[in-house]
Scaffold this motif. Structure first.
Motif: not given
Length: 424
Positions: A79-80, A82-83, A86-87, A92, A133, A206, A211, A215, A354
Motif C-alpha cells: 500500500p505504501l 501505491v500511495m 499517487r500522492y 505520505v 519515500s 497527484p 487504486f 494495485c 511500487r
C-alpha cells in the motif's frame, strides 16, 4: 554570441538552483527520516541485555521482538508503494512517522512481551516509507542514471542513524533508562515529521489513476521474471545484513569475541562508521565506473561475495580481530542495498515507488524470518550466565550463509563482467 553567453549563465544558475532544491527536499528532510528509521532498527543490539534481563526474554523471543519491526515494515510496503506513486513522498512520509512516534511511546511504557511487540510493530510500520519515500523523491527530481549515487548517499545517512545507536546511545544510557531513551526518540520522530511536512516544497502532481489499476500494476511486477531475477540474487544477503546488524552482531561480539559491554558498543560504532563509508564508496564506484560501461550489478554482486566471505570468518577458527570483522561485515554489506537502485532503474519513473516497495516487501519478510530463525537456532543451546556457546553462532550463521550461496550463483548467470556500450 552574447545571447549564448547569457543563456549559458542562466543555465548554470538553474543547475545551482535545482541542486539547492534537491538538497533541501531530499537530503535534509527525507535523510532525517531515514536516520530515524535506522536508529530504531539497530537500537536493540545495544539494549539487548537490558531487555532480556528485565523481562526475562529468551533468544527466540528477542529475535521475534526485534523481527516484528521487519514484519510490520514489510506489511506496509505494497500500500505504501501505491500511495507514494499517487500522492508523492511528502504527503505520505510525514504522517507515517507519527505512527512510529506512537509506537515508541508504547514500547517505552510496556512491561509485557505483547506490549513490546505492539510498540515495535508500530515503529516498523511508521518508518516503513523512510527510504522508499527518499528513493521516490530521487526518481522525481534526478536523472535516472544518477539514482545509484543518490541512493548510496541516502543510505549513508541511514548509517549515521546506526552509528548513533551504538556508542553514543550507550553513553546516553548511563544517564537515562532504555525506556526514557525511547520516549526521547518519540519526541525526535515527531520533530522530523514536522520538518518533512513544512520544509518539502518540491512540486508533485497527484496521479488520477485508480487504486485498483495501480494495485494491478504491482501484481504484474510480481509476475515478472525480470523482477524476480533482479531481486533474488541479493535478497538473502540483504536480509542477513539487516538481521545481524539489528540484533545479533552485539551478542556475537559479546559471546564469541569476548568483548565487554562498553567495548562491544564501541565496536558496533566502528561498524556503523564502516557502513557509512561503504554506502558512499559503492555509490561513488557505481557512478564512476558507469562511464566505462561497468554495470552496477557487477559492483553490487562483487561486494556481496566479499560480504559472504566475512560471514565465513565469523564462524571459522581463524584468529581475526572482531573489529575487522565488524567493519568488513558492515562495509561490504552495504553492497546489498545497491540493488534498490538497480531494481528501480528497471522500470519507468512513475512505477519507482511500487517497484521499490515490492522489492522491499520481499527483503523485510526475509529479514524477519532470518532474525527469528537465528534466535531459534541459538536458543537450542544452553546459556551460561546469559552467554551462548560459540557452536550456537556457528550453526546459526552457517545456515544463513548456505541461504546466500544460490544468490551468488544466480548473479554469475547474469555475466555481470560484460560491459555496456558507453554513450557520450
Amino acid at each position: 554570441m552574447q545571447n549564448d553567453g547569457v543563456s549559458t549563465v542562466t543555465a548554470a544558475q538553474e543547475v545551482k538552483k535545482s541542486f539547492a532544491m534537491l538538497f533541501l527536499t531530499i537530503f535534509i528532510p527525507f535523510g532525517m527520516g531515514h536516520f530515524i528509521s535506522y536508529l530504531y532498527r539497530t537500537i536493540n543490539a545495544v539494549i539487548y541485555n537490558d531487555l532480556a534481563t528485565e523481562l526475562h526474554l529468551p533468544p527466540e523471543s528477542m529475535g521475534l521482538l526485534t523481527g516484528s519491526y521487519f514484519l510490520a515494515f514489510a506489511a506496509a510496503q505494497l500500500p505504501l508503494g501505491v500511495m507514494l506513486d499517487r500522492y508523492g513522498p511528502r504527503a505520505v512520509q510525514g504522517p507515517m512517522l507519527l505512527i512510529a512516534a506512537a509506537g515508541s511511546v508504547i514500547f517505552a511504557l510496556s512491561h509485557s512481551e505483547w506490549g513490546l511487540l505492539m510498540g515495535r510493530g508500530l515503529i516498523g510500520l511508521g518508518v516503513a516509507g523512510s527510504l522508499m519515500s527518499a528513493i521516490k523523491a530521487c526518481s522525481i527530481w534526478l536523472p535516472i542514471e544518477r539514482l545509484p549515487l543518490c541512493t548510496a548517499c541516502l543510505l549513508s545517512v541511514g548509517g549515521l542513524g546506526a552509528m548513533a545507536s551504538t556508542a553514543p546511545l550507550h553513553m546516553v544510557l548511563n544517564w537515562v533508562s532504555w525506556r526514557e531513551a525511547f520516549m526521547l526518540l518519540a519526541v525526535l520522530t515527531v520533530l522530523v515529521s514536522g520538518v518533512i511536512h513544512f520544509s518539502v516544497r518540491g512540486a508533485y502532481t497527484p496521479k488520477d489513476a485508480h487504486f485498483g489499476d495501480m494495485c494491478r500494476a504491482v501484481g504484474r511486477l510480481y509476475r515478472s521474471w525480470t523482477f524476480w531475477r533482479l531481486g533474488l540474487y541479493s535478497v538473502f544477503a540483504h536480509a542477513t545484513y539487516m538481521a545481524i546488524l539489528a540484533l545479533w552482531m552485539g551478542p556475537w561480539l559479546r559471546d564469541v569475541a569476548g568483548l565487554g559491554t562498553t567495548t562491544m558498543a564501541n565496536a558496533l560504532m566502528y561498524g556503523a562508521v564502516a557502513m557509512v563509508a561503504g554506502s558512499l564508496t559503492f555509490g561513488w564506484l557505481t557512478d564512476y565506473l558507469r562511464q566505462y560501461g561497468v554495470q552496477p550489478i557487477m559492483i553490487c554482486g562483487g561486494g556481496i561475495a566479499v560480504f559472504v566471505a566475512f560471514q565465513i570468518l565469523m564462524i571459522s577458527d581463524t584468529p581475526v580481530s572482531p573489529w575487522l570483522i565488524t567493519a568488513g561485515f558492515s562495509f561490504f554489506g552495504t553492497a546489498t542495498t545497491m540493488n534498490y537502485a538497480i531494481v528501480a532503474q528497471s522500470v519507468a519513473p512513475e512505477l519507482a515507488g511500487r517497484v521499490s516497495t515490492s522489492f522491499n516487501l520481499v527483503v523485510f519478510i526475509l529479514a524477519f524470518a532470518v532474525q527469528w530463525l537465528a534466535g531459534v537456532v541459538i536458543g537450542h543451546w544452553q546459556s551460561v550466565d546469559g552467554a551462548f556457546p560459540v557452536v550456537a553462532y556457528q550453526w546459526s550463521l552457517g545456515l544463513l550463509i548456505a541461504l546466500q550461496i544460490p544468490g551468488l550463483l544466480l548473479w554469475l548467470s547474469f555475466k555481470p563482467w560484460q560491459r555496456r556500450p558507453v554513450i557520450h
